[in-house]
Design a protein around this motif. Sequence first.
Motif, PDB file in Angstrom:
ATOM      1  N   ARG A  75     101.370 107.809  83.967  1.00  0.00           N
ATOM      2  CA  ARG A  75     101.220 108.997  84.810  1.00  0.00           C
ATOM      3  C   ARG A  75     100.292 108.781  85.998  1.00  0.00           C
ATOM      4  O   ARG A  75      99.874 109.740  86.641  1.00  0.00           O
ATOM      5  N   VAL A  76      99.977 107.537  86.330  1.00  0.00           N
ATOM      6  CA  VAL A  76      98.954 107.245  87.333  1.00  0.00           C
ATOM      7  C   VAL A  76      99.568 106.923  88.686  1.00  0.00           C
ATOM      8  O   VAL A  76     100.639 106.326  88.774  1.00  0.00           O
TER       9      VAL A  76
ATOM     10  N   GLY B 278      91.687  92.375  92.415  1.00  0.00           N
ATOM     11  CA  GLY B 278      92.130  91.998  91.072  1.00  0.00           C
ATOM     12  C   GLY B 278      91.622  92.951  90.000  1.00  0.00           C
ATOM     13  O   GLY B 278      92.409  93.497  89.214  1.00  0.00           O
ATOM     14  N   PRO B 279      90.301  93.166  89.927  1.00  0.00           N
ATOM     15  CA  PRO B 279      89.796  94.130  88.946  1.00  0.00           C
ATOM     16  C   PRO B 279      90.343  95.543  89.140  1.00  0.00           C
ATOM     17  O   PRO B 279      90.552  96.268  88.159  1.00  0.00           O
ATOM     18  N   LEU B 280      90.579  95.959  90.393  1.00  0.00           N
ATOM     19  CA  LEU B 280      91.157  97.283  90.609  1.00  0.00           C
ATOM     20  C   LEU B 280      92.567  97.349  90.043  1.00  0.00           C
ATOM     21  O   LEU B 280      92.946  98.345  89.399  1.00  0.00           O
ATOM     22  N   ALA B 281      93.356  96.304  90.238  1.00  0.00           N
ATOM     23  CA  ALA B 281      94.715  96.274  89.682  1.00  0.00           C
ATOM     24  C   ALA B 281      94.679  96.378  88.158  1.00  0.00           C
ATOM     25  O   ALA B 281      95.513  97.066  87.550  1.00  0.00           O
ATOM     26  N   ILE B 282      93.707  95.715  87.529  1.00  0.00           N
ATOM     27  CA  ILE B 282      93.570  95.777  86.071  1.00  0.00           C
ATOM     28  C   ILE B 282      93.207  97.191  85.634  1.00  0.00           C
ATOM     29  O   ILE B 282      93.794  97.746  84.699  1.00  0.00           O
ATOM     30  N   ALA B 283      92.218  97.797  86.315  1.00  0.00           N
ATOM     31  CA  ALA B 283      91.761  99.133  85.930  1.00  0.00           C
ATOM     32  C   ALA B 283      92.885 100.154  86.044  1.00  0.00           C
ATOM     33  O   ALA B 283      93.100 100.968  85.137  1.00  0.00           O
ATOM     34  N   VAL B 284      93.617 100.130  87.154  1.00  0.00           N
ATOM     35  CA  VAL B 284      94.691 101.110  87.354  1.00  0.00           C
ATOM     36  C   VAL B 284      95.805 100.888  86.328  1.00  0.00           C
ATOM     37  O   VAL B 284      96.346 101.848  85.764  1.00  0.00           O
ATOM     38  N   ALA B 285      96.135  99.628  86.055  1.00  0.00           N
ATOM     39  CA  ALA B 285      97.173  99.345  85.057  1.00  0.00           C
ATOM     40  C   ALA B 285      96.739  99.825  83.677  1.00  0.00           C
ATOM     41  O   ALA B 285      97.563 100.358  82.907  1.00  0.00           O
ATOM     42  N   GLN B 286      95.455  99.687  83.363  1.00  0.00           N
ATOM     43  CA  GLN B 286      94.977 100.141  82.062  1.00  0.00           C
ATOM     44  C   GLN B 286      95.048 101.663  81.954  1.00  0.00           C
ATOM     45  O   GLN B 286      95.491 102.210  80.939  1.00  0.00           O
TER      46      GLN B 286
ATOM     47  N   ARG C 213     105.905  99.335  89.349  1.00  0.00           N
ATOM     48  CA  ARG C 213     104.471  99.573  89.488  1.00  0.00           C
ATOM     49  C   ARG C 213     104.225 101.062  89.658  1.00  0.00           C
ATOM     50  O   ARG C 213     105.152 101.826  89.957  1.00  0.00           O
ATOM     51  N   PRO C 214     102.973 101.494  89.481  1.00  0.00           N
ATOM     52  CA  PRO C 214     102.642 102.882  89.799  1.00  0.00           C
ATOM     53  C   PRO C 214     102.835 103.152  91.290  1.00  0.00           C
ATOM     54  O   PRO C 214     102.708 102.246  92.122  1.00  0.00           O
TER      55      PRO C 214
END
Length: 309
Positions: free
Chosen positions: A99-100, A83-91, A172-173
Motif C-alpha cells: 500500500r506504499v 540504497g537504504p531508502l529503497a530497502i526501507a520503502v520496500a520493507q 515497484r511501488p
Amino acid sequence: MRLRIFTEPQQGASYATLRRVATTAEALGFDAFFRSDHLMKMGPGDGLPGPTDSWATLAGLAAETSSIRLGTLVTAATFRLPGPLAIAVAQVDDMSGGRVELGIGTGWYEAEHRAYGVPFPPLKERFDRLEEQLAIITGLWETPLGEKFSFDGTYYQVADSPALPKPVQRPRPPVIIGGGGRRRTPALAARYADEFNANFVSVADAGAQFGRVRDACRAAGRDPESMTYTVAHTVCCGKDDAELRRRAAAIGRDVAALRDNGIAGTPSEVADKIGEYAEAGASTVYLQVLDLADLDQLELIAAEVLPQV
C-alpha cells in the motif's frame, strides 16, 4: 476523483496524533494518508513535540491500518542514501501488504538541513542527485530476482547489488514527482514517475504544468495517459460561514486567502473547487490538513464532499 489526506507533522504532531488521523481517514473512506518529510517546523509555533521520521511513521501505520494507502509528499533526497531508502520503502510496502507510494524531491528547506547536520548542496547538484537516486531506487526494485544491479554515477555508485528486498507491488511501488519547474522536473517525471503532483498552485497553473509533463512524456516516447496527474492544496471546510471562520482562525489563515489560494468553503464550495482541478486534468486531490486535532472536519468532508466528487 480520489481524495487523500496530507499532513505536515513537523508543525507539531506525535505519532499518536498521526495514527489517530490515519485510522480516522481510513474509517471515513479516504483513499490515502500521506505525510511530509521535514525535520523542522516552519512559521510560528513551537513545533512540539518535534519532528517524526516519515518512514518510521509509515512503518508503524502499515501495521495499524489495513486498506488506506500510505506515502510521502515528499521524501527529501538529501536526507537519505538511495540504497537504504529503497530497502526501507520496500520493507514498509511489505508490512502494509503493498500500500506504499514514494513521493521524492530534491529537498528545499535549507534551515532544517543546517539544524540537523544534513548537507545542502546547490540546486543543480540536488537535481543531479535526485536523478541518480531515482535511477538507483527504481533500478533496485525492478531488477529481476537472481540478477544484480550496478550503477556508476557522479554522486552514487552501486556495485553488484543483489537488489533485495523486493517490494510487494510489482514492478515497484508508485513513484511521485512534483513541483513547478518548467524543464527538468517534467523530464524527470516522464522518465521515472507514475504520478505528477502540482502542489499549491492555481487551477490554471496546474493545467499548464500538466501540459508540460504531457509534452515531456511525448518527447520521451511515453504515452502521457500513463501518468497520473494530481494536485495538493490546503483544505478548510465548514458547514457554514461561522464554522469556516473558526477553522481558518485555528490554522492562522484568512478565509478569503484560503478561498483564493487553497480549497476552502462550505462542502459545496469545496466540491466545486475540486471539480475545477478535475477539469484541469487532476484525478486525485491531496487535502493538506493543518489542524490535526480537528477530526470533525474530516468527518464533514467525508460525509458531504466525497459523495459529490
